[in-house]
Write a protein that holds these residues in place. Structure first.
Motif, PDB file in Angstrom:
ATOM      1  N   PRO A 113      75.127 -24.087  66.739  1.00  0.00           N
ATOM      2  CA  PRO A 113      74.062 -23.917  68.099  1.00  0.00           C
ATOM      3  C   PRO A 113      72.970 -22.957  67.383  1.00  0.00           C
ATOM      4  N   ILE A 114      71.810 -22.964  68.086  1.00  0.00           N
ATOM      5  CA  ILE A 114      70.770 -22.362  67.785  1.00  0.00           C
ATOM      6  C   ILE A 114      70.061 -21.349  69.014  1.00  0.00           C
ATOM      7  N   ASP A 115      70.878 -21.537  70.230  1.00  0.00           N
ATOM      8  CA  ASP A 115      70.533 -20.907  71.283  1.00  0.00           C
ATOM      9  C   ASP A 115      71.785 -20.064  71.892  1.00  0.00           C
ATOM     10  N   LEU A 116      71.495 -19.322  72.798  1.00  0.00           N
ATOM     11  CA  LEU A 116      72.591 -18.611  73.496  1.00  0.00           C
ATOM     12  C   LEU A 116      73.833 -19.538  74.054  1.00  0.00           C
ATOM     13  N   THR A 117      74.732 -19.641  73.757  1.00  0.00           N
ATOM     14  CA  THR A 117      75.775 -20.654  74.003  1.00  0.00           C
ATOM     15  C   THR A 117      77.340 -20.094  74.258  1.00  0.00           C
ATOM     16  N   PRO A 118      77.688 -20.609  75.232  1.00  0.00           N
ATOM     17  CA  PRO A 118      79.245 -20.332  75.763  1.00  0.00           C
ATOM     18  C   PRO A 118      80.309 -20.898  74.778  1.00  0.00           C
ATOM     19  N   TYR A 167      75.141 -16.114  70.098  1.00  0.00           N
ATOM     20  CA  TYR A 167      73.713 -16.099  69.876  1.00  0.00           C
ATOM     21  C   TYR A 167      73.519 -15.906  68.212  1.00  0.00           C
ATOM     22  N   ILE A 168      72.231 -16.566  67.785  1.00  0.00           N
ATOM     23  CA  ILE A 168      72.054 -16.606  66.412  1.00  0.00           C
ATOM     24  C   ILE A 168      70.338 -16.099  66.365  1.00  0.00           C
ATOM     25  N   ASP A 169      70.117 -15.287  65.338  1.00  0.00           N
ATOM     26  CA  ASP A 169      68.614 -15.271  65.090  1.00  0.00           C
ATOM     27  C   ASP A 169      68.584 -14.985  63.587  1.00  0.00           C
ATOM     28  N   PHE A 170      67.424 -15.158  63.014  1.00  0.00           N
ATOM     29  CA  PHE A 170      67.041 -15.175  61.733  1.00  0.00           C
ATOM     30  C   PHE A 170      65.489 -14.786  61.568  1.00  0.00           C
ATOM     31  N   TYR A 171      65.169 -14.695  60.031  1.00  0.00           N
ATOM     32  CA  TYR A 171      63.651 -14.148  59.737  1.00  0.00           C
ATOM     33  C   TYR A 171      62.822 -15.489  59.822  1.00  0.00           C
ATOM     34  N   ASN A 202      74.071 -18.209  54.162  1.00  0.00           N
ATOM     35  CA  ASN A 202      72.961 -17.913  54.480  1.00  0.00           C
ATOM     36  C   ASN A 202      72.727 -18.538  55.815  1.00  0.00           C
ATOM     37  N   ILE A 203      72.675 -17.570  56.761  1.00  0.00           N
ATOM     38  CA  ILE A 203      72.476 -18.159  57.910  1.00  0.00           C
ATOM     39  C   ILE A 203      71.010 -18.573  58.462  1.00  0.00           C
ATOM     40  N   ILE A 204      70.441 -19.743  58.129  1.00  0.00           N
ATOM     41  CA  ILE A 204      69.095 -20.330  58.349  1.00  0.00           C
ATOM     42  C   ILE A 204      68.136 -19.676  57.384  1.00  0.00           C
TER      43      ILE A 204
END
Length: 232
Positions: free
Chosen positions: A88-93, A228-232, A207-209
């Motif tokens: 997932p690329i969003d906030l996810t249960p 949750y995921i985020d990246f540069y 490498n996360i994205i």
């Protein structure tokens, strides 16, 4: 500087940082790993994602020998994490193309040498070290408004050049402390607390994205988890 020390006292959190590889693994019931999970309940296997594909074993956390564990996990013995190739690329249960399994005791936990041969994550055992002081990134909403304003005052007056000259965020794999957001951060939801993160890891070929992180938060009342995921 007295004002900086006051802010440090207000913001500082303890954490455990994890270091990838560098020692011979023991494959014990107390060893943490990236890219490998071998501790399961007797009836469990590697989970499948929404497309029926086997997930990647991502992380195995064993708590009995950690120098620091957040209070929210005081009764937890083991956590294992699996991720879909289509993560997932969003906030996810939990259990939506990622699976976190939390074990309160290890009575029925067994060793299973299960693998997903399509996984690109290289398995390594993890050592750990205690982090006495971890601080939020400047974009973290956990910084109280009064502290945020005071730091801006100190910068504007020239008493300090930059927030990061005094406040370091540990940006690797860790449990506790603060999330190492690449962007502006996220509100996990009412009663949710950031608990741990898995970072991009060159040694483990993860490498996360684009040099990003996976974050995991737990609800203090319900015990439910979100990702949750985020990246540069």
């Amino acid at each position: 500087m007295k004002e900086v020390e006051k802010i440090k006292d207000k913001l500082s959190k303890k954490a455990t940082e994890f270091i990838t590889g560098g020692f011979k693994p023991t494959n014990s019931m107390t060893e943490s790993w990236i890219g490998r999970v071998y501790l399961y309940d007797e009836n469990e296997e590697i989970p499948s994602d929404s497309n029926g594909n086997l997930m990647f074993p991502l992380f195995q956390l064993c708590f009995n020998q950690l120098p620091f564990t957040p209070e929210i996990l005081k009764d937890t013995k083991i956590i294992t994490v699996f991720i879909s190739q289509d993560f997932p690329i969003d906030l996810t249960p939990n259990k939506n193309n990622w699976v976190l399994r939390e074990y309160k005791n290890s009575d029925n936990i067994v060793f299973k040498n299960l693998k997903n041969d399509s996984s690109f994550i290289k398995p390594f055992p993890l050592s750990n070290k205690f982090v006495e002081e971890d601080y939020p990134v400047w974009e973290d909403s956990e910084i109280p408004d009064d502290v945020f304003d005071k730091i801006n005052e100190l910068e504007d007056s020239g008493e300090i050049d930059s927030y990061y000259d005094f406040f370091e965020n540990i940006d690797g794999h860790k449990i506790g402390g603060y999330a190492s957001y690449c962007q502006s951060g996220i509100y996990f939801g009412e009663d949710y607390e950031f608990v741990f993160q898995i970072a991009s890891d060159e040694k483990a070929n993860l490498n996360i994205i684009d040099s990003g992180n996976f974050y995991f938060a737990k609800n203090r009342k319900t015990g439910e988890w979100v990702y949750y995921i985020d990246f540069y």
